[in-house]
Design an enzyme around this catalytic site. Structure first.
Site, PDB file in Angstrom:
ATOM      1  N   LYS A   1      30.423  43.713  42.775  1.00  0.00           N
ATOM      2  CA  LYS A   1      29.928  44.233  41.484  1.00  0.00           C
ATOM      3  C   LYS A   1      28.422  44.519  41.497  1.00  0.00           C
ATOM      4  O   LYS A   1      28.018  45.553  41.972  1.00  0.00           O
ATOM      5  CB  LYS A   1      30.335  43.306  40.347  1.00  0.00           C
TER       6      LYS A   1
ATOM      7  N   TYR B   1      40.269  34.050  39.826  1.00  0.00           N
ATOM      8  CA  TYR B   1      40.762  35.264  40.489  1.00  0.00           C
ATOM      9  C   TYR B   1      39.813  35.606  41.615  1.00  0.00           C
ATOM     10  O   TYR B   1      38.588  35.577  41.424  1.00  0.00           O
ATOM     11  CB  TYR B   1      40.806  36.412  39.464  1.00  0.00           C
TER      12      TYR B   1
ATOM     13  N   ASP C   1      32.934  32.097  45.059  1.00  0.00           N
ATOM     14  CA  ASP C   1      33.192  33.509  44.788  1.00  0.00           C
ATOM     15  C   ASP C   1      32.252  33.917  43.654  1.00  0.00           C
ATOM     16  O   ASP C   1      32.514  33.646  42.478  1.00  0.00           O
ATOM     17  CB  ASP C   1      34.664  33.697  44.408  1.00  0.00           C
TER      18      ASP C   1
END
Ligand code: HOZ
Length: 427
Positions: free
Chosen positions: A267, A144, A239
């Site tokens: 994050k 994702y 990523d």
């Protein structure tokens, strides 16, 4: 405004916010029941609007590596806020965080700040396309990369295939440019590259997958992707929104020794405030506007509060790295061993994955190296496990396709309590 318990808040929210939530996984869709509305958090604990306390292994999906409401982060945010919360102009702190990122991320010489991981991946894809002049890219089934149109493409069954939109609203023309391969399947990537290599701008990969549960790369997979990108002139994009500063102070690329061309972060880099980053070598990064022609922008990019929180967190992770990461690893190992033995004693088939303080638990006998294998896990058992744990005051992600996170605030006692809770479950 009246504040009520979880159920009343959810009922009100359902009338006002689609599905009652601002990010779909939170709605408990895959486990059923009422989402917990969180009132406050401190250390390893969160408290809901019914007044119940939980030991939390979601950790805001990763950023809370030091635990919730860490005093250093709060102090940085509060000190910064009194001087203004957004200027739409550069600040000294943005330079400071860029220096930290360049120092800590092995492949980074420059960094561009965004407001979220989704923005970072969208920008990295545009950059890769802009530099190479190519249109297609490869992603992996079950990985994702945020909710940009190009990334919302699921693989069909079998090996590599052309993408199809997995969300209405993604034009087929866009989806067709996304090629999908099974995670950890180098042969599938090789055949996509053989067929389309001269039009593949990039391979996007989570170097440790965290969105189909936690699935580490098999030995040689990332090295193989690096070699294929070099051979075909494509960009390798890691990523690291989830793995960045989580699996090591130098991210997954530092831990595993494979250098991507571009890296996306989110994050932890924002210390629990909204922030994303694209970083990489100078010669690539200078293709971003205003030095280059690849347009990328944002009024709240480099927001002072996010940057202050990020600096406070990264500084701490860098300064105390050997003690922080070895403690996180010990806690992760303790969690793994104690949960495993509790599940074994109940004769529940399961497969554990852990990279330091990031973990995945699959209720299956099968080895899990990709999305299809992850999908063999027993969903009903997961639902019972999830609700049993929640009932006993332990919060894990409300989906078997999410990773879990241990923080520095989780004590040995916290972990022992959670293992006892598993022992007492009737699954
Ligand atoms: N994207 C997150 C799951 N990998 C969920 C974020 C949220 O609901 O806050």
């Amino acid at each position: 405004m009246t504040t009520n318990g979880n159920q009343e808040l959810f009922n009100r929210a359902l009338h006002l916010i689609p599905g009652g939530v601002n990010s779909p996984v939170r709605a408990f869709g895959s486990v059923g029941g009422t989402p917990r509305f969180i009132k406050k958090a401190k250390g390893s604990r969160i408290h809901d609007e019914d007044g119940k306390e939980y030991i939390d292994f979601v950790g805001s999906w990763g950023p809370m590596i030091l635990g919730h409401a860490h005093p250093d982060i709060l102090e940085a945010i509060m000190k910064t806020a009194v001087n203004g919360t957004s200027f739409g102009a550069p600040t000294a702190a943005e330079v400071e965080i860029a220096e930290l990122i360049v120092d800590m991320v092995p492949s980074a010489e420059m960094a561009r700040l965004t407001s979220s991981g989704t923005e970072a991946t969208m920008s990295a894809l545009r950059l890769a396309r802009g530099i190479t002049g190519r249109s297609r890219f490869i992603k992996f089934e079950g990985c994702y990369h945020g909710h940009g149109d190009s990334f919302l493409v699921a693989a069909g069954s079998g090996a590599a295939t052309h993408g199809h939109p997995s969300s209405p609203g993604v034009p087929e023309a866009t989806a067709n440019l996304t090629l999908v391969a099974p995670f950890n399947d180098l042969a599938a990537v090789e055949s996509l590259m053989t067929a389309h290599g001269d039009d593949v701008a990039a391979i996007f990969v989570e170097p440790g997958a965290g969105n189909m549960g936690c699935v580490p790369p098999v030995p040689g997979f990332l090295e193989g992707l690096r070699a294929l990108c070099d051979k075909h002139g494509a960009m390798l994009v890691f990523d690291e929104v989830m793995t960045g500063f989580r699996v090591s102070p130098n991210c997954a690329q530092g831990l595993l020794g494979v250098k991507p061309d571009l890296t996306t972060l989110g994050k932890i880099v924002g210390g629990g405030m909204p922030m994303g980053v694209v970083c990489g070598p100078r010669e690539l990064m200078e293709n971003f506007s205003p030095t280059g022609a690849v347009y990328q922008a944002g009024t709240l990019s480099g927001n002072p509060l996010s940057v202050a929180a990020g600096i406070a967190l990264l500084t701490k992770l860098r300064e105390d790295s050997s003690s922080i990461y070895s403690t996180l690893d010990q806690r992760g190992q303790q969690l793994q061993e104690s949960w495993k033995s509790a599940l074994d004693s109940q004769q529940i088939p399961h497969s554990w994955h852990r990279v330091g303080s990031m973990f995945g638990l699959f209720f299956t006998d099968n080895t899990v190296t990709n999305f299809k294998e992850a999908a063999t896990a027993d969903e009903d058992l997961f639902k019972r496990f999830f609700h049993g744990m929640l009932e006993k005051g332990i919060a894990i992600a409300p989906s078997s396709y999410e990773a879990g996170f241990v923080s520095l605030a989780h004590s040995e006692e916290d972990i022992a309590i959670t293992a006892e809770a598993i022992n007492a479950l009737e699954l």
